[in-house]
Design a protein around this motif. Sequence first.
Motif, short mmCIF file in Angstrom:
data_model
loop_
_atom_site.label_atom_id
_atom_site.label_comp_id
_atom_site.label_asym_id
_atom_site.label_seq_id
_atom_site.Cartn_x
_atom_site.Cartn_y
_atom_site.Cartn_z
N LYS A 88 49.24 -46.51 -3.30
CA LYS A 88 50.68 -46.40 -3.55
C LYS A 88 51.45 -46.63 -2.25
CE LYS A 88 54.29 -43.28 -5.08
NZ LYS A 88 54.67 -41.88 -5.32
N ILE A 110 54.08 -46.08 0.34
CA ILE A 110 54.86 -44.92 0.77
C ILE A 110 56.05 -45.36 1.61
CG2 ILE A 110 54.77 -42.76 2.10
CD1 ILE A 110 52.99 -42.76 -0.41
N GLN A 162 54.96 -35.84 3.02
CA GLN A 162 53.87 -36.41 2.22
C GLN A 162 52.69 -35.44 2.19
OE1 GLN A 162 54.20 -39.24 0.51
NE2 GLN A 162 56.26 -39.50 1.34
N ILE A 169 53.00 -48.74 4.65
CA ILE A 169 52.13 -47.57 4.69
C ILE A 169 51.79 -47.22 3.24
CG2 ILE A 169 51.89 -45.15 5.35
CD1 ILE A 169 53.94 -45.70 7.58
N THR A 170 50.49 -47.10 2.98
CA THR A 170 50.02 -46.76 1.64
C THR A 170 49.11 -45.54 1.71
OG1 THR A 170 48.16 -48.29 1.83
CG2 THR A 170 50.13 -49.13 0.74
N ASN A 171 49.03 -44.84 0.59
CA ASN A 171 48.09 -43.72 0.52
C ASN A 171 46.73 -44.25 0.06
OD1 ASN A 171 48.29 -44.01 -2.28
ND2 ASN A 171 49.55 -42.19 -2.56
N VAL A 172 45.73 -43.36 -0.08
CA VAL A 172 44.39 -43.82 -0.45
C VAL A 172 44.34 -44.40 -1.85
CG1 VAL A 172 43.11 -42.37 1.16
CG2 VAL A 172 43.72 -41.47 -1.07
N TYR A 226 46.16 -42.12 5.26
CA TYR A 226 47.11 -43.17 4.93
C TYR A 226 46.72 -44.43 5.70
CZ TYR A 226 49.87 -39.53 2.79
OH TYR A 226 50.28 -38.50 1.98
N TYR A 227 47.09 -45.57 5.15
CA TYR A 227 46.78 -46.85 5.80
C TYR A 227 48.07 -47.51 6.27
CZ TYR A 227 42.24 -46.03 3.85
OH TYR A 227 41.03 -45.47 3.54
N MET A 271 55.99 -38.39 8.24
CA MET A 271 55.21 -38.25 7.00
C MET A 271 55.06 -36.76 6.62
SD MET A 271 54.07 -41.35 6.03
CE MET A 271 52.49 -41.15 5.26
N LYS A 306 44.04 -46.70 10.05
CA LYS A 306 44.08 -45.47 9.26
C LYS A 306 44.72 -44.37 10.09
CE LYS A 306 40.05 -43.54 8.75
NZ LYS A 306 38.70 -43.19 8.29
#
Length: 100
Positions: free
Chosen positions: A54, A56, A77, A48-51, A82-83, A74, A96
């Motif tokens: 990074k 997560i 956060q 899981i990454t942020n826009v 998030y992806y 989350m 997403k």
Amino acid sequence: AKLIDNQMTGINNTITKPITFEVSPNPTSGTFQINYTSSQKTQLQINITNVAGKLIFSETTTQPQSEYKKDIDMSKQAKGVYYIEVVADGKREVKKVVVE
């Protein structure tokens, strides 16, 4: 064209399907579940990454032949997009999720 022999030998005729998984609820207030189903035992990686890109959350697991469910929290956060990337059997799918 004539059909000479209807037996296939030495050819793997397994149809490869793209991996699919579900994320619910989406949008979420912070906690959601990832559901992935496979007909065979496989190694499964979840990122899981942020826009900003990074990382997560990351997990690699061997998933048995059946359904895999993972609850993700989350709530600590920042709100936003998030992806979720799931990699299995050499295939990759990204979805997403919106944290409100």
